[in-house]
Motif scaffolding. Structure first.
Motif, PDB file in Angstrom:
ATOM      1  N   ASP A 181       0.811  -1.211   0.000  1.00  0.00           N
ATOM      2  CA  ASP A 181       0.000   0.000   0.000  1.00  0.00           C
ATOM      3  C   ASP A 181       0.844   1.260   0.000  1.00  0.00           C
ATOM      4  OD1 ASP A 181      -2.650   1.092  -0.008  1.00  0.00           O
ATOM      5  OD2 ASP A 181      -2.368   1.680   2.083  1.00  0.00           O
ATOM      6  N   ARG A 182       2.108   1.146   0.393  1.00  0.00           N
ATOM      7  CA  ARG A 182       2.989   2.311   0.402  1.00  0.00           C
ATOM      8  C   ARG A 182       3.519   2.656  -0.983  1.00  0.00           C
ATOM      9  NH1 ARG A 182       2.184   5.459   4.771  1.00  0.00           N
ATOM     10  NH2 ARG A 182       1.763   4.106   6.564  1.00  0.00           N
ATOM     11  N   PHE A 183       3.388   1.751  -1.924  1.00  0.00           N
ATOM     12  CA  PHE A 183       3.782   2.042  -3.300  1.00  0.00           C
ATOM     13  C   PHE A 183       2.614   2.712  -4.007  1.00  0.00           C
ATOM     14  CE2 PHE A 183       6.587  -1.592  -2.311  1.00  0.00           C
ATOM     15  CZ  PHE A 183       7.811  -1.045  -2.653  1.00  0.00           C
ATOM     16  N   MET A 184       2.853   3.890  -4.582  1.00  0.00           N
ATOM     17  CA  MET A 184       1.780   4.544  -5.320  1.00  0.00           C
ATOM     18  C   MET A 184       1.329   3.690  -6.497  1.00  0.00           C
ATOM     19  SD  MET A 184       1.702   8.150  -7.464  1.00  0.00           S
ATOM     20  CE  MET A 184       0.774   9.207  -6.345  1.00  0.00           C
ATOM     21  N   MET A 185       2.299   3.158  -7.251  1.00  0.00           N
ATOM     22  CA  MET A 185       1.974   2.414  -8.463  1.00  0.00           C
ATOM     23  C   MET A 185       2.725   1.091  -8.522  1.00  0.00           C
ATOM     24  SD  MET A 185       1.970   5.176 -11.596  1.00  0.00           S
ATOM     25  CE  MET A 185       0.851   6.595 -11.623  1.00  0.00           C
ATOM     26  N   GLU A 186       2.067   0.103  -9.084  1.00  0.00           N
ATOM     27  CA  GLU A 186       2.748  -1.106  -9.535  1.00  0.00           C
ATOM     28  C   GLU A 186       2.859  -0.984 -11.053  1.00  0.00           C
ATOM     29  OE1 GLU A 186       1.695  -5.660 -10.410  1.00  0.00           O
ATOM     30  OE2 GLU A 186       1.326  -5.100  -8.318  1.00  0.00           O
ATOM     31  N   ILE A 187       4.069  -0.748 -11.521  1.00  0.00           N
ATOM     32  CA  ILE A 187       4.310  -0.447 -12.929  1.00  0.00           C
ATOM     33  C   ILE A 187       4.814  -1.707 -13.631  1.00  0.00           C
ATOM     34  CG2 ILE A 187       5.598   1.010 -14.541  1.00  0.00           C
ATOM     35  CD1 ILE A 187       5.833   3.082 -12.285  1.00  0.00           C
ATOM     36  N   ARG A 188       4.112  -2.123 -14.649  1.00  0.00           N
ATOM     37  CA  ARG A 188       4.509  -3.303 -15.415  1.00  0.00           C
ATOM     38  C   ARG A 188       5.469  -2.878 -16.529  1.00  0.00           C
ATOM     39  NH1 ARG A 188       0.660  -7.401 -14.296  1.00  0.00           N
ATOM     40  NH2 ARG A 188       0.214  -7.137 -12.068  1.00  0.00           N
ATOM     41  N   PHE A 189       6.654  -3.475 -16.516  1.00  0.00           N
ATOM     42  CA  PHE A 189       7.708  -3.149 -17.476  1.00  0.00           C
ATOM     43  C   PHE A 189       7.651  -4.180 -18.590  1.00  0.00           C
ATOM     44  CE2 PHE A 189      11.297  -0.170 -17.192  1.00  0.00           C
ATOM     45  CZ  PHE A 189      12.033  -0.525 -18.314  1.00  0.00           C
ATOM     46  N   GLY A 190       7.159  -3.780 -19.769  1.00  0.00           N
ATOM     47  CA  GLY A 190       6.938  -4.735 -20.844  1.00  0.00           C
ATOM     48  C   GLY A 190       8.103  -4.862 -21.806  1.00  0.00           C
ATOM     49  N   TYR A 191       8.003  -5.860 -22.686  1.00  0.00           N
ATOM     50  CA  TYR A 191       9.018  -6.072 -23.721  1.00  0.00           C
ATOM     51  C   TYR A 191       8.997  -4.923 -24.729  1.00  0.00           C
ATOM     52  CZ  TYR A 191       9.724 -10.960 -22.300  1.00  0.00           C
ATOM     53  OH  TYR A 191      10.033 -12.091 -21.599  1.00  0.00           O
ATOM     54  N   PRO A 192      10.143  -4.597 -25.326  1.00  0.00           N
ATOM     55  CA  PRO A 192      10.159  -3.578 -26.390  1.00  0.00           C
ATOM     56  C   PRO A 192       9.610  -4.155 -27.693  1.00  0.00           C
ATOM     57  CG  PRO A 192      12.350  -4.521 -26.114  1.00  0.00           C
ATOM     58  CD  PRO A 192      11.491  -5.129 -25.037  1.00  0.00           C
ATOM     59  N   THR A 193       9.267  -3.261 -28.610  1.00  0.00           N
ATOM     60  CA  THR A 193       8.871  -3.712 -29.940  1.00  0.00           C
ATOM     61  C   THR A 193      10.112  -4.212 -30.682  1.00  0.00           C
ATOM     62  OG1 THR A 193       9.216  -1.543 -30.940  1.00  0.00           O
ATOM     63  CG2 THR A 193       7.037  -1.983 -29.968  1.00  0.00           C
ATOM     64  N   VAL A 194       9.891  -4.849 -31.826  1.00  0.00           N
ATOM     65  CA  VAL A 194      11.015  -5.355 -32.621  1.00  0.00           C
ATOM     66  C   VAL A 194      11.938  -4.210 -33.029  1.00  0.00           C
ATOM     67  CG1 VAL A 194      11.662  -6.479 -34.777  1.00  0.00           C
ATOM     68  CG2 VAL A 194       9.724  -7.349 -33.463  1.00  0.00           C
ATOM     69  N   GLU A 195      11.347  -3.092 -33.474  1.00  0.00           N
ATOM     70  CA  GLU A 195      12.151  -1.947 -33.887  1.00  0.00           C
ATOM     71  C   GLU A 195      12.945  -1.377 -32.712  1.00  0.00           C
ATOM     72  OE1 GLU A 195       8.962  -2.322 -34.449  1.00  0.00           O
ATOM     73  OE2 GLU A 195       8.897  -2.678 -36.610  1.00  0.00           O
ATOM     74  N   GLN A 196      12.284  -1.291 -31.548  1.00  0.00           N
ATOM     75  CA  GLN A 196      12.979  -0.786 -30.361  1.00  0.00           C
ATOM     76  C   GLN A 196      14.100  -1.725 -29.931  1.00  0.00           C
ATOM     77  OE1 GLN A 196       9.699  -0.391 -27.658  1.00  0.00           O
ATOM     78  NE2 GLN A 196       9.183   1.690 -28.311  1.00  0.00           N
ATOM     79  N   GLU A 197      13.857  -3.026 -30.022  1.00  0.00           N
ATOM     80  CA  GLU A 197      14.894  -3.983 -29.626  1.00  0.00           C
ATOM     81  C   GLU A 197      16.107  -3.892 -30.556  1.00  0.00           C
ATOM     82  OE1 GLU A 197      15.285  -8.674 -28.286  1.00  0.00           O
ATOM     83  OE2 GLU A 197      13.330  -7.793 -28.728  1.00  0.00           O
ATOM     84  N   GLU A 198      15.858  -3.671 -31.849  1.00  0.00           N
ATOM     85  CA  GLU A 198      16.971  -3.489 -32.782  1.00  0.00           C
ATOM     86  C   GLU A 198      17.794  -2.260 -32.396  1.00  0.00           C
ATOM     87  OE1 GLU A 198      15.364  -3.287 -36.681  1.00  0.00           O
ATOM     88  OE2 GLU A 198      14.873  -5.422 -36.797  1.00  0.00           O
ATOM     89  N   GLU A 199      17.096  -1.167 -32.022  1.00  0.00           N
ATOM     90  CA  GLU A 199      17.800   0.049 -31.603  1.00  0.00           C
ATOM     91  C   GLU A 199      18.597  -0.194 -30.331  1.00  0.00           C
ATOM     92  OE1 GLU A 199      16.837   4.723 -30.414  1.00  0.00           O
ATOM     93  OE2 GLU A 199      15.260   3.448 -31.285  1.00  0.00           O
ATOM     94  N   ILE A 200      18.020  -0.952 -29.401  1.00  0.00           N
ATOM     95  CA  ILE A 200      18.715  -1.293 -28.156  1.00  0.00           C
ATOM     96  C   ILE A 200      19.994  -2.064 -28.442  1.00  0.00           C
ATOM     97  CG2 ILE A 200      18.581  -2.691 -26.041  1.00  0.00           C
ATOM     98  CD1 ILE A 200      15.571  -2.012 -25.987  1.00  0.00           C
ATOM     99  N   VAL A 201      19.888  -3.048 -29.340  1.00  0.00           N
ATOM    100  CA  VAL A 201      21.053  -3.868 -29.685  1.00  0.00           C
ATOM    101  C   VAL A 201      22.144  -3.009 -30.309  1.00  0.00           C
ATOM    102  CG1 VAL A 201      21.873  -5.723 -31.189  1.00  0.00           C
ATOM    103  CG2 VAL A 201      19.739  -5.999 -29.915  1.00  0.00           C
ATOM    104  N   MET A 202      21.772  -2.111 -31.230  1.00  0.00           N
ATOM    105  CA  MET A 202      22.764  -1.272 -31.883  1.00  0.00           C
ATOM    106  C   MET A 202      23.434  -0.332 -30.879  1.00  0.00           C
ATOM    107  SD  MET A 202      22.888  -2.280 -34.935  1.00  0.00           S
ATOM    108  CE  MET A 202      23.902  -0.970 -35.619  1.00  0.00           C
TER     109      MET A 202
END
Length: 333
Positions: A181-202
């Protein structure tokens, strides 16, 4: 000050707020690809002086994002790796026998722990035993720690961002409802898109990742926090937040079949408070001077899903807190 001057002043403050927040977003995007919604939710928590729980599988740059956030704010950062053998003193600090400089006699000296920072990353928080989690709870709830009968205040601003791995649950301890209850939010961290993952790799295979420089000083950050608190809240928005939370309680919910059948405990008053606070910050982030019911709706799931405790029937019927919240939002449409 006449009405025209007041409007002009409010617009100027809003423009400054928007420019400063955009500078923070730009700094974070220097090291983190995508995750726009996650970044905005973390900013809402930071600007309201609240804590956040990040839930996501390993390798999604949760730690990097939190470190970049602290760097952008020019905050003192510390990371605590939670393990089953972690002791409360490893979090809060401890007393050592030392020598008094004046009298030369023995004295107890306090050695602050890693919780004495502006932003504390509690990595895999559910791996620590309940006793250690309770030590962190005092810091989160009261903004101080008590060691050896002496209370030590924590520096302002103070924020805890905790992480959890949703897959590997062996050797973990469920977080107590009081701590959730002390956490304002439970934030779900999702997978990146294919394009974003390519940018991450580069990006990550072409050189070392460096944290961004500070986008604003601590004084400027506190000014932003004060501006969030000053945002006026229409009575209808506060009423909507309260009705949403009270509707999640089985003893108070009159029309929701999902709540009556599947909820053991609903969200408490802190849920309503956080809905209004987050709606105020969300309105400013979107360039508006007052929150609306739509702002409350947009933050309802991350704020309420860890506050709604389902019963065994819900587990058997595969009902999730998100389904309950969406049902409540539909009923209040």
């Amino acid at each position: 000050m006449n009405d025209a001057s007041a409007v002009a002043s409010a617009r100027e403050q809003l423009d400054q707020f928007t420019a400063r927040v955009q500078a923070i977003r730009d700094k974070l995007h220097q090291v983190v690809v995508g995750q726009d919604e996650t970044i905005d939710q973390l900013l809402v928590c930071s600007l309201t002086g609240s804590h956040a729980l990040l839930v996501g599988v390993p390798g999604l740059a949760k730690t990097l994002l939190v470190k970049a956030l602290a760097s952008s704010f020019d905050w003192k950062f510390s990371r605590i790796q939670f393990t089953p053998d972690l002791m409360p003193s490893d979090v809060t600090g401890y007393e050592l026998l030392g020598r008094n400089d004046e009298s030369g006699g023995p004295t107890m000296a306090f050695r602050p722990g890693p919780v004495f920072a502006n932003l504390v990353l509690a990595d895999e928080i559910n791996r620590a035993a309940p006793k250690t989690q309770s030590a962190l709870l005092e810091a989160m709830a009261e903004r101080h720690v008590t060691v050896g009968g002496t209370t030590y205040p924590l520096e302002h601003p103070f924020q805890v961002i905790a992480t959890q791995n949703p897959i590997e649950q062996e050797g973990t301890y469920p977080l107590p409802e009081a701590q959730l209850d002390r956490f304002m939010m439970e934030i779900r961290f999702g997978y990146p898109t294919v394009e974003q993952e390519e940018e991450i790799v580069m990006k990550t295979t072409s050189g070392r990742t460096t944290l961004p420089e500070a986008a604003l000083s601590r004084v400027e950050f506190l000014e932003l926090c004060d501006l969030v608190l000053q945002v006026p809240v229409p009575q209808s928005v506060a009423s909507f937040a309260v009705r949403l939370c009270s509707g999640s309680r089985p003893e108070e919910s009159k029309g929701s079949k999902l709540v009556q059948e599947y909820v053991a405990w609903g969200a408490g008053p802190r849920g309503s408070q956080n809905l209004v606070l987050a709606a105020k910050a969300k309105a400013l982030l979107d360039g508006r001077t007052a929150p609306t019911e739509e702002d409350v709706r947009s933050v309802a799931i991350p704020i309420l899903r860890h506050r709604i405790i389902l019963n065994h029937r819900a587990i058997g019927d595969s009902v999730t807190p998100e389904q309950v919240i969406n049902g409540l939002l539909k009923d209040l449409a």
